[in-house]
Design a protein around this motif. Structure first.
Motif, PDB file in Angstrom:
ATOM      1  N   ASP A  61       0.979  15.716  14.563  1.00 20.19           N
ATOM      2  CA  ASP A  61       1.743  16.361  13.496  1.00 20.19           C
ATOM      3  C   ASP A  61       2.173  17.737  13.982  1.00 20.19           C
ATOM      4  N   LEU A  62       3.344  17.803  14.600  1.00 20.27           N
ATOM      5  CA  LEU A  62       3.850  19.045  15.179  1.00 20.27           C
ATOM      6  C   LEU A  62       5.179  19.424  14.548  1.00 20.27           C
ATOM      7  N   LEU A  63       5.412  20.728  14.423  1.00 18.51           N
ATOM      8  CA  LEU A  63       6.714  21.232  13.992  1.00 18.51           C
ATOM      9  C   LEU A  63       7.286  22.066  15.139  1.00 18.51           C
ATOM     10  N   ASN A  64       7.811  21.375  16.140  1.00 18.40           N
ATOM     11  CA  ASN A  64       8.434  22.069  17.258  1.00 18.40           C
ATOM     12  C   ASN A  64       9.769  21.411  17.586  1.00 18.40           C
ATOM     13  N   LYS A  65      10.499  21.992  18.524  1.00 19.50           N
ATOM     14  CA  LYS A  65      11.849  21.502  18.821  1.00 19.50           C
ATOM     15  C   LYS A  65      11.850  20.069  19.331  1.00 19.50           C
TER      16      LYS A  65
END
Length: 326
Positions: A61-65
């Motif tokens: 669960d990542l919020l990166n580009k």
């Protein structure tokens, strides 16, 4: 390239050969191998089988580009994408970026937000690793400034649809812009605007969603909830961000045809949790009670009172259920 490889792996349940990835992206096998290993180090579970290739088994669960770009299906939102581990406020950064030439549809996303803003000056903090803090930057040359506040309601409809589609849970709107599930707030929206006379410079639509939060401060526990608390499941935040952006594009373009809510009014009213229920309008001039009927094509809330039907504009006015939050 990592985002492109992720996208290619996600588009099939079968294996994707290293050679296929090389040819598709015009890179060497070594470059593909390095990118795959970097993705593994970031938490992606990728199976590698000789003579078959690579297959993605699970994602963190990542919020990166890389994560957001690999999921991106929007036409114009997120073509300029800025991701932060920690930020004060996504709205503040988006407004600064607008002054520096950021394009229409720029998306700002943060894993943690420390100085986020809610309506009427309230603080909206976003803890690390569990929630969504995002801002969509708009530069609508044709939009009349007096019509811009309706974008808050357009945003609320987009979020409600996205959460419902993603989780299957019935999300509803508490006028004008809170998203509630089971009577508790799961999302807040704040729209800020820079104008000069009769021209809009830019608009920042800030959206904060409680996704995998497991607890809230004492003063919020009776009013706030999260997708995880409701469903008992953890959710991929990047997928929710993408879904919100897709629905926002759809509803924004409908709104811009008429610059009012005439086309979206029926759908918004179907999501309105207060509709047909007693409400208290917290007007600074004078509070009053009534029954909410729905919104007008200008986004005003119609409230039936003993004196007749009143149109309530958002601004500094809040609406609450007479006996509880909704």
């Amino acid at each position: 390239m990592k985002a492109k490889i992720l996208q290619a792996l996600r588009e099939t349940t079968d294996y994707v050969s290293g050679q296929q990835l090389c040819e598709q992206f015009g890179v060497s096998r070594t470059a593909v191998w390095k990118a795959i290993n970097q993705l593994k180090e970031a938490g992606y579970e990728i199976e590698a089988v000789p003579n078959k290739g690579y297959r993605i088994k699970s994602t963190p669960d990542l919020l990166n580009k890389n994560e957001l770009l690999s999921l991106q299906k929007t036409q114009w939102i997120g073509k300029q994408l800025e991701c932060f581990d920690v930020i004060g406020s996504t709205n503040t950064v988006a407004m600064q970026m607008a002054e520096e030439g950021a394009i229409h549809g720029t998306l700002v996303v943060a894993d943690r937000q420390d100085s986020g803003k809610g309506r009427r000056g309230r603080n909206w903090a976003t803890p690390s690793g569990v929630a969504i803090a995002m801002t969509i930057l708009l530069k609508p040359e044709e939009l009349i400034p007096s019509n811009a506040p309706m974008l808050t309601l357009v945003s609320a409809l987009a979020v409600a649809k996205a959460l419902e589609e993603t989780s299957g849970v019935m999300a509803r709107i508490k006028w004008p812009n809170d998203i509630v599930i089971d009577g508790k707030k799961v999302c807040g929206i704040l729209t800020e605007m820079s104008t000069q006379m009769d021209f809009i410079n830019h608009i920042a639509v800030g959206i904060g969603i409680n996704v995998n939060n497991t607890a809230f401060d004492e003063e919020l526990v009776d009013k706030a909830t999260s997708m995880r608390l409701i469903t008992g499941k953890t959710w991929n935040r990047a997928r929710i961000v993408e879904s919100v952006c897709e629905y926002f594009e759809q509803y924004y373009e409908i709104f811009m045809r008429t610059q009012d809510l005439s086309i979206l009014m029926k759908e918004y009213n179907n999501y309105l949790v207060n509709r047909g229920k007693p409400v208290r309008v917290l007007d600074p001039k004078k509070e009053f009670d009534g029954q909410a009927r729905g919104i007008t094509d200008r986004g005003e809330l119609l409230v039936d009172t003993w004196e007749g039907t009143r149109k309530v504009s958002s601004g500094e006015v809040s609406v609450r259920g007479i006996y509880n939050y909704v």
